[in-house]
Design a protein around this motif. Structure first.
Motif, PDB file in Angstrom:
ATOM      1  N   ARG A 170       2.393 -12.544 -10.984  1.00 59.69           N
ATOM      2  CA  ARG A 170       2.146 -13.488  -9.890  1.00 59.69           C
ATOM      3  C   ARG A 170       0.647 -13.552  -9.598  1.00 59.69           C
ATOM      4  NH1 ARG A 170       4.827 -14.903  -4.795  1.00 59.69           N
ATOM      5  NH2 ARG A 170       6.606 -13.625  -5.427  1.00 59.69           N
ATOM      6  N   ASN A 186      -2.728 -22.128  -7.080  1.00 54.09           N
ATOM      7  CA  ASN A 186      -1.903 -23.262  -6.652  1.00 54.09           C
ATOM      8  C   ASN A 186      -0.911 -23.717  -7.716  1.00 54.09           C
ATOM      9  OD1 ASN A 186      -3.256 -23.469  -4.130  1.00 54.09           O
ATOM     10  ND2 ASN A 186      -4.940 -24.557  -5.140  1.00 54.09           N
ATOM     11  N   GLY A 187      -0.771 -22.930  -8.801  1.00 57.18           N
ATOM     12  CA  GLY A 187       0.180 -23.295  -9.841  1.00 57.18           C
ATOM     13  C   GLY A 187      -0.382 -24.319 -10.804  1.00 57.18           C
ATOM     14  N   TYR A 226       8.949 -19.983 -15.400  1.00 55.67           N
ATOM     15  CA  TYR A 226       8.009 -20.020 -14.277  1.00 55.67           C
ATOM     16  C   TYR A 226       8.761 -20.322 -12.995  1.00 55.67           C
ATOM     17  CZ  TYR A 226       3.907 -19.642 -17.224  1.00 55.67           C
ATOM     18  OH  TYR A 226       2.958 -19.175 -18.087  1.00 55.67           O
ATOM     19  N   GLU A 227       8.268 -19.742 -11.906  1.00 52.90           N
ATOM     20  CA  GLU A 227       8.871 -19.942 -10.597  1.00 52.90           C
ATOM     21  C   GLU A 227       7.830 -20.458  -9.623  1.00 52.90           C
ATOM     22  OE1 GLU A 227      10.506 -16.198  -9.448  1.00 52.90           O
ATOM     23  OE2 GLU A 227      11.985 -16.151 -11.081  1.00 52.90           O
ATOM     24  N   GLY A 228       8.315 -20.891  -8.469  1.00 47.61           N
ATOM     25  CA  GLY A 228       7.420 -21.410  -7.443  1.00 47.61           C
ATOM     26  C   GLY A 228       6.682 -22.629  -7.955  1.00 47.61           C
ATOM     27  N   CYS A 229       5.394 -22.690  -7.660  1.00 50.07           N
ATOM     28  CA  CYS A 229       4.578 -23.829  -8.093  1.00 50.07           C
ATOM     29  C   CYS A 229       4.022 -23.616  -9.494  1.00 50.07           C
ATOM     30  CB  CYS A 229       3.437 -24.052  -7.106  1.00 50.07           C
ATOM     31  SG  CYS A 229       2.356 -22.607  -6.899  1.00 50.07           S
ATOM     32  N   ASN A 232       2.892 -20.376 -10.221  1.00 44.38           N
ATOM     33  CA  ASN A 232       2.013 -19.207 -10.103  1.00 44.38           C
ATOM     34  C   ASN A 232       2.758 -17.899 -10.331  1.00 44.38           C
ATOM     35  OD1 ASN A 232       3.464 -19.313  -7.658  1.00 44.38           O
ATOM     36  ND2 ASN A 232       1.864 -18.167  -6.597  1.00 44.38           N
ATOM     37  N   ILE A 233       4.031 -17.981 -10.729  1.00 40.36           N
ATOM     38  CA  ILE A 233       4.816 -16.797 -11.061  1.00 40.36           C
ATOM     39  C   ILE A 233       5.394 -16.986 -12.457  1.00 40.36           C
ATOM     40  CG2 ILE A 233       6.754 -15.316 -10.450  1.00 40.36           C
ATOM     41  CD1 ILE A 233       6.512 -16.406  -7.578  1.00 40.36           C
TER      42      ILE A 233
END
Length: 307
Positions: A244, A248-249, A284-287, A289-290
Motif C-alpha cells: 500500500r 492517488n492511485g 489492485y484495490e481502492g484507487c 494504491n493497494i
C-alpha cells in the motif's frame, strides 16, 4: 571505466553502418556486429564474449530475430541478456509475438539516435537493477522460509530494493520473486508517494534525469513522512503480499498486460512482467494504491507445478 560489449545484428550492411555511427563517441560501448542470425548465434556461443546488450533485427533470412531470441531464452547463460528488437513490423500481433519471446524493448525503423540511446540506457539500467537485486538476494539467510506474517515500511527506491531481496528469501522461488516484489515497491514510491506520472517518467528517462527527479521529490517536505507498507502472509498453499502506498492511485487495468503501443517506451512494462514472471496473480484495490500479489507455494511463478 568498465567496457560494455554490445552485439548489433542486422542482415543489411547499411543498417549496421548506421548503428555503429550512432554509437560513435558513446562511452563505454564496444561493438561487435553480425550480418545474420546464425552469425550472431556463433558469437553468442563464445563464452569470452560477455555481451551486455543485443540490438536485434527482426526480419532476416534463415534464422530471424524471433528464432534467435528463442534460442537465447533456452540457454541459461544467455537468457538474461537484454534484447532490443529493431523492426519495421509494428503491428500489435507482431509486437506481441516478440514480447512473448522475450523482447521487452523495441525500436521501429527508422529511428533517431536519441531514441536508440534512450532505449539502450533504459535496458542496461533495468538489467543492472535485476543483477543488483540478485546479488542482494543471496546475502540473506534461508531461515526466512519459516516466516508466516510480517509488516514492513520503506520510503526510498534503495530501501525498496533491499526489502525486496529480503522478502524474496521467504518465497518458494526467490530469484523469480525478487524482481516482481521490487517492481511493486518501487512503483509505490515513485508513482504513488512521489506522484511521478507515466509520461513524466518516459520523458525523464529519455533525458537521463529520472534518478535526479526522484531524489528531488523525495526531499520535498510534503513527501518526508510518506511510506510504502508491505504485509507478508503465508498460508498453506500461497503467500500473499499486500503493498500500500499513500498516493492517488493509477489506472492499473492498463498495465497488467504488456501493451504493444507502449512497447517502444523506455518504461511501463514492469507490472506486466511481474505478473508474468514473479507472481501467480496481481490484483489492485481502492484507487489503485493497494497491490495484492499472490505466489502459490509448490508452484512455478506461471502457475505450473514444478517437479
Amino acid at each position: 571505466m568498465t567496457k560494455t560489449l554490445v552485439l548489433l545484428v542486422d542482415d543489411e550492411e547499411l543498417n549496421l553502418e548506421i548503428l555503429v555511427e550512432y554509437f560513435d563517441g558513446e562511452e563505454p560501448f564496444v561493438l561487435q556486429t553480425a550480418d545474420s542470425g546464425e552469425a550472431a548465434w556463433q558469437l553468442l556461443q563464445n563464452a569470452e564474449n560477455d555481451f551486455k546488450l543485443i540490438l536485434l533485427d527482426r526480419m532476416m533470412p534463415g534464422l530471424d530475430g524471433i528464432g534467435l531470441l528463442r534460442r537465447m531464452k533456452g540457454d541459461q547463460r544467455l537468457s538474461s541478456i537484454p534484447v532490443i528488437m529493431q523492426t519495421a513490423a509494428n503491428s500489435p500481433e507482431q509486437i506481441r509475438e516478440g514480447l512473448e519471446a522475450g523482447a521487452y524493448y523495441y525500436l521501429t525503423k527508422p529511428y533517431r539516435r536519441d531514441s536508440l540511446l534512450a532505449i539502450v540506457h533504459a535496458a542496461l539500467s533495468d538489467a543492472e537493477a535485476r543483477s543488483s537485486l540478485s546479488r542482494q538476494l543471496h546475502q540473506h539467510i534461508n531461515s526466512l522460509q519459516f516466516l508466516d506474517k510480517a509488516e514492513f515500511s520503506i520510503r526510498t527506491v534503495d530501501e525498496a530494493a533491499q526489502l525486496a531481496s529480503f522478502i524474496a528469501q521467504a518465497c518458494p522461488n526467490p530469484d523469480a520473486a525478487v524482481m516482481g516484489i521490487s517492481e511493486l515497491l518501487i512503483n509505490g514510491v515513485e508513482h504513488g508517494n512521489l506522484g511521478l506520472a507515466y509520461a513524466e517518467k518516459s520523458r525523464l528517462k529519455q533525458e537521463d534525469r529520472w534518478h535526479e527527479e526522484i531524489a528531488r521529490r523525495a526531499a520535498l517536505p510534503e513527501n518526508a513522512t510518506k511510506e510504502v507498507r508491505l504485509s507478508y502472509h503465508r498460508e498453506a498453499n500461497a503467500i500473499t503480499l499486500r503493498i500500500r502506498d499513500q498516493g492517488n492511485g493509477f489506472p492499473w487495468q492498463n498495465y497488467l498486460e504488456i501493451d504493444p503501443e507502449r512497447a517502444f517506451d523506455p518504461n511501463g512494462r514492469g507490472i506486466a512482467l511481474a505478473r508474468m514472471l514473479s507472481f501467480s496473480s496481481i490484483a489492485y484495490e481502492g484507487c489503485g494504491n493497494i497491490a495484492v500479489a499472490t505466489i502459490c507455494c509448490g508452484q512455478g511463478n506461471n502457475g505450473e507445478h514444478q517437479t
